[in-house]
Design an enzyme around this catalytic site. Structure first.
Site, PDB file in Angstrom:
ATOM      1  N   LYS A 262      15.300  15.878   6.653  1.00 51.08           N
ATOM      2  CA  LYS A 262      15.631  16.540   5.329  1.00 51.08           C
ATOM      3  C   LYS A 262      16.429  17.889   5.688  1.00 51.08           C
ATOM      4  CE  LYS A 262      11.681  15.534   4.127  1.00 51.08           C
ATOM      5  NZ  LYS A 262      10.174  15.583   4.287  1.00 51.08           N
TER       6      LYS A 262
ATOM      7  N   LYS B 294      12.195  25.016  14.198  1.00 45.44           N
ATOM      8  CA  LYS B 294      12.420  25.401  12.857  1.00 45.44           C
ATOM      9  C   LYS B 294      12.943  26.873  12.846  1.00 45.44           C
ATOM     10  CE  LYS B 294       9.099  22.773  10.675  1.00 45.44           C
ATOM     11  NZ  LYS B 294       7.380  22.432  10.338  1.00 45.44           N
TER      12      LYS B 294
ATOM     13  N   LYS C   7      18.736  12.830  14.797  1.00 42.84           N
ATOM     14  CA  LYS C   7      17.446  12.532  14.124  1.00 42.84           C
ATOM     15  C   LYS C   7      17.628  12.735  12.715  1.00 42.84           C
ATOM     16  CE  LYS C   7      13.411  14.867  12.673  1.00 42.84           C
ATOM     17  NZ  LYS C   7      11.924  14.478  12.396  1.00 42.84           N
TER      18      LYS C   7
END
Ligand code: ADP
Ligand code: TRP
Length: 321
Positions: free
Chosen positions: A192, A110, A189
């Protein structure tokens, strides 16, 4: 046996969420007492718009119920309706070594993608551990990317038990190898945050466009494709079409003579039919939001009853009573 899983209200549900987490969760509700929740506290680590959070929370509730979560069988609730989880998270965070959290790949990913690393994002796995341990959960159905967080949960539970005496059940992650990592429209993968998703309840035209836009190679239709099993559209077709149909398309691709356009059209048709019943149920639910609200309120009551018992046990063990 107690089963527990959660999903963040952070955007529209996609095929990866459905096959990685939602479908396995729905199937498991026949095998034990299931607790499923909408992880709205977790969404605070990367979503900072109250109206969006509210909207996504309702969307996840509709999605989950439309896809087959049965509130008679399972306890379905909003994470923040059981605020006891934050108290347990504090107790666990004092036992969480920095190194353990620093090793979490989801956090590193992230940050690498540009999400600013606030303390909540770093401590995210500890709150997830609290979610799991607060309900004496045995099985946690999740996609592959969440498995490490369940391992962290196990470490924290063992450490708490060693430090303060036997308190927590040690949970196990449950991933379905075949669908643990659903690829997105670019072959990476599906996520979102990568902008490569195929939504479950997306609008027809837009979804058709997404599927027709799947990235393929430049071989002509006539060319035989010996690597047909690796083809992205075939992999997705395997999820939404009967096995014999997917195998037939794979054989035709391997033999040569079929273009990618025809394959993608077939994929769209199967995808659209696969979710037709859920789409209809979702529309009914959306027209009856009072019912949805009652389901969540009832779920919160049931969840809180269990949470109170486990939290009391943890407080007594650690001298907070
Ligand atoms: P996203 O990556 O789109 O933000 P989340 O992190 O909210 O998805 O994931 C919600 C659940 O769906 C998790 O259990 C996760 O493991 C599962 N999941 C997400 N993407 C995939 C995928 N591409 N394949 C399989 N499972 C997935
Ligand atoms: N971290 C999970 C995700 O992003 C959501 C989640 C929060 C969860 N708490 C949980 C999943 C507890 C399983 C169990 O998908």
């Amino acid at each position: 046996m107690r089963i527990l899983s959660g999903i963040q209200p952070s955007g529209a549900l996609h095929l990866g969420n459905y096959f990685g987490m939602m479908l396995p969760s729905i199937e498991l509700q026949m095998q034990g007492e299931a607790y499923y929740f909408i992880a709205n506290y977790h969404s605070m680590t990367s979503l900072f718009d109250a109206a969006e959070r509210r909207k996504h929370t309702l969307d996840v509730a509709l999605d989950f119920l439309a896809c087959g979560l049965d509130p008679q069988r399972s306890v379905f609730f909003r994470q923040s309706d059981v605020p006891e989880v934050t108290e347990l998270a504090w107790m666990l965070t004092t036992l969480a070594p920095m190194g353990l959290l620093e090793r979490c790949t989801s956090y590193k990913d992230k940050v690498a993608r540009g999400i600013s690393p606030n303390h909540g994002l770093f401590a995210y796995p500890v709150l997830m551990a609290a979610d799991i341990l607060l309900y004496d959960s045995n099985i946690v159905p999740v996609g592959k990317d969440q498995k490490q967080h369940v391992e962290v949960t196990r470490d924290l539970a063992v450490k708490f038990n060693e430090t303060y005496g036997q308190t927590f059940v040690i949970p196990e992650p449950r991933t379905r190898e075949a669908t643990a990592l659903v690829p997105g429209t670019d072959g990476q993968k599906m996520s979102k945050s990568y902008g490569n998703t195929i939504e479950i309840f997306g609008e027809e035209k837009a979804t058709r466009k997404r599927i027709m836009g799947l990235v393929m190679d430049s071989r002509t239709p006539a060319e035989p494709k010996p690597d047909a099993d690796q083809n992205l559209a075939i992999q997705l077709l395997r999820l939404v079409a009967p096995p014999a149909v997917a195998t037939d398309y794979e054989d035709r691709l391997r033999a040569g003579g079929m273009g990618y356009g025809d394959l993608k059209k077939a994929l769209f048709e199967h995808y659209w039919n696969y979710f037709a019943a859920a789409r209809a149920r979702r529309a009914e639910l959306a027209a009856n939001l009072d019912h949805v609200e009652r389901v969540l309120a009832d779920g919160a009551n049931r969840a809180r009853t269990v949470a109170a018992v486990v939290l009391k046990r943890a407080k007594r063990a650690s001298g907070l009573d």
